[in-house]
Motif scaffolding. Structure first.
Motif, short mmCIF file in Angstrom:
data_model
loop_
_atom_site.label_atom_id
_atom_site.label_comp_id
_atom_site.label_asym_id
_atom_site.label_seq_id
_atom_site.Cartn_x
_atom_site.Cartn_y
_atom_site.Cartn_z
N TYR A 76 5.24 24.93 -14.84
CA TYR A 76 6.02 25.43 -15.97
C TYR A 76 5.51 26.82 -16.35
CZ TYR A 76 7.92 20.76 -16.49
OH TYR A 76 8.58 19.58 -16.27
N GLY A 77 6.23 27.49 -17.22
CA GLY A 77 5.79 28.80 -17.72
C GLY A 77 5.69 29.83 -16.61
N GLU A 78 4.55 30.52 -16.55
CA GLU A 78 4.32 31.56 -15.55
C GLU A 78 4.45 31.00 -14.14
OE1 GLU A 78 0.84 34.62 -14.08
OE2 GLU A 78 0.74 33.88 -16.13
N CYS A 79 3.98 29.78 -13.94
CA CYS A 79 4.09 29.13 -12.63
C CYS A 79 5.56 29.05 -12.20
CB CYS A 79 3.47 27.74 -12.68
SG CYS A 79 3.62 26.79 -11.14
N ALA A 80 6.43 28.59 -13.09
CA ALA A 80 7.85 28.44 -12.76
C ALA A 80 8.56 29.79 -12.61
CB ALA A 80 8.55 27.59 -13.81
N GLU A 81 7.97 30.85 -13.13
CA GLU A 81 8.54 32.18 -12.91
C GLU A 81 8.26 32.63 -11.48
OE1 GLU A 81 7.33 35.00 -15.89
OE2 GLU A 81 7.77 33.58 -17.49
N GLU A 82 7.06 32.36 -10.97
CA GLU A 82 6.72 32.72 -9.60
C GLU A 82 7.23 31.72 -8.58
OE1 GLU A 82 3.14 34.46 -8.44
OE2 GLU A 82 2.64 35.17 -10.44
N TRP A 83 7.34 30.49 -8.98
CA TRP A 83 7.80 29.39 -8.12
C TRP A 83 8.96 28.69 -8.82
CZ3 TRP A 83 5.64 28.85 -3.36
CH2 TRP A 83 4.42 29.50 -3.14
N PRO A 84 10.15 29.29 -8.85
CA PRO A 84 11.28 28.68 -9.57
C PRO A 84 11.64 27.30 -9.00
CG PRO A 84 11.77 30.95 -8.95
CD PRO A 84 10.51 30.57 -8.23
N PRO A 85 11.79 26.32 -9.88
CA PRO A 85 12.19 24.99 -9.42
C PRO A 85 13.63 25.01 -8.91
CG PRO A 85 12.17 25.08 -11.81
CD PRO A 85 11.61 26.38 -11.33
N TYR A 86 13.91 24.18 -7.91
CA TYR A 86 15.25 24.04 -7.36
C TYR A 86 15.98 23.02 -8.21
CZ TYR A 86 18.85 23.37 -3.72
OH TYR A 86 20.03 23.29 -3.02
N LEU A 87 16.92 23.50 -9.04
CA LEU A 87 17.61 22.67 -10.02
C LEU A 87 19.03 22.36 -9.60
CD1 LEU A 87 16.53 24.62 -13.24
CD2 LEU A 87 15.41 22.63 -12.20
N THR A 88 19.54 21.24 -10.09
CA THR A 88 20.92 20.84 -9.83
C THR A 88 21.49 20.15 -11.05
OG1 THR A 88 22.36 19.69 -8.27
CG2 THR A 88 20.31 18.58 -8.84
N LYS A 89 22.81 20.12 -11.13
CA LYS A 89 23.48 19.36 -12.18
C LYS A 89 23.92 18.00 -11.63
CE LYS A 89 26.19 21.54 -15.09
NZ LYS A 89 27.31 22.35 -15.61
N ASP A 90 24.24 17.95 -10.35
CA ASP A 90 24.75 16.73 -9.71
C ASP A 90 23.72 16.18 -8.74
OD1 ASP A 90 27.26 16.95 -11.03
OD2 ASP A 90 27.83 18.51 -9.60
N ALA A 91 24.03 15.04 -8.16
CA ALA A 91 23.14 14.44 -7.18
C ALA A 91 23.04 15.34 -5.96
CB ALA A 91 23.65 13.07 -6.78
N PRO A 92 21.82 15.67 -5.52
CA PRO A 92 21.66 16.50 -4.33
C PRO A 92 22.07 15.73 -3.07
CG PRO A 92 19.53 15.79 -5.16
CD PRO A 92 20.56 15.30 -6.13
N ARG A 93 22.42 16.48 -2.03
CA ARG A 93 22.89 15.87 -0.79
C ARG A 93 22.00 16.24 0.39
NH1 ARG A 93 26.98 18.47 0.82
NH2 ARG A 93 26.77 20.18 -0.61
N ALA A 94 22.04 15.41 1.41
CA ALA A 94 21.32 15.69 2.66
C ALA A 94 22.23 16.45 3.60
CB ALA A 94 20.88 14.39 3.31
N GLY A 95 21.76 17.60 4.06
CA GLY A 95 22.46 18.37 5.08
C GLY A 95 21.88 18.04 6.44
N GLU A 96 22.19 18.86 7.42
CA GLU A 96 21.78 18.63 8.80
C GLU A 96 20.27 18.46 8.94
OE1 GLU A 96 22.01 20.91 13.08
OE2 GLU A 96 23.44 21.44 11.53
N GLY A 97 19.86 17.31 9.49
CA GLY A 97 18.46 17.04 9.77
C GLY A 97 17.66 16.46 8.61
N ALA A 98 18.16 16.54 7.39
CA ALA A 98 17.45 16.01 6.22
C ALA A 98 17.75 14.52 6.09
CB ALA A 98 17.86 16.75 4.96
N LYS A 99 16.84 13.79 5.49
CA LYS A 99 16.97 12.35 5.32
C LYS A 99 17.46 12.03 3.91
CE LYS A 99 13.49 11.52 8.76
NZ LYS A 99 12.30 10.80 9.16
N ALA A 100 18.66 11.48 3.82
CA ALA A 100 19.28 11.19 2.52
C ALA A 100 18.41 10.29 1.65
CB ALA A 100 20.66 10.56 2.72
#
Length: 158
Positions: A76-100
């Protein structure tokens, strides 16, 4: 997408709200990662200089933070500025090669939903500027190591 981002900045009080600022983020490749909301989040496997790793739909590297435990973010804070979290509003999906079955979300302190792969909340690194960049891999910052992930949800060794 620009209209949506502009509306979200206005809704976020001109950037005074952490959540509003994060939601105003653009997922446009080629831009510096300054935010991370992807309403249609998906992860896939991409082939990079350090091997086959988990990336977003546009090929940008996603990282784990070894300080995170139990699928919860500690960045959080300064950490999240340098390492922004990957956010979503909906359920994330598995693309090619990823495990759902390894994809889920966790709720951050501000109520936003962060994409999780395996047991790891996912982040971008602010110095990665384009698809395939892996400058955050094997880096120690904010009290722990940062790594790209394999399709198995483990830290990459490359």
């Amino acid at each position: 997408m620009g209209t949506i981002a502009a509306s979200l900045v206005i809704a976020g009080g001109g950037g005074h709200s952490t959540e509003g600022a994060a939601m105003a983020a653009s997922a446009t490749p080629g831009k510096a990662i300054s935010g991370t909301l992807d309403p249609d989040a998906s992860v896939r496997v991409g082939d990079t200089g350090i091997g086959k790793i988990i990336v977003d739909a546009e090929g940008r590297t996603l990282y784990l933070f070894e300080k995170d435990t139990g699928g919860k973010s500690t960045c959080y804070g300064e950490c999240a500025e340098e390492w922004p979290p990957y956010l979503t509003k909906d359920a994330p999906r598995a693309g090619e090669g990823a495990k759902a079955d390894l994809i889920s979300t966790t709720t951050r302190d501000d109520g936003s939903k962060q994409v999780v792969y395996g047991k790891w909340p996912l982040y971008y690194y602010h110095d990665d500027k384009k698809a395939g960049d892996t400058t955050g891999h094997d880096k120690e910052e904010f009290g722990a190591e940062w790594y790209a992930l394999t399709a198995a949800g483990m830290k990459a060794s490359g």
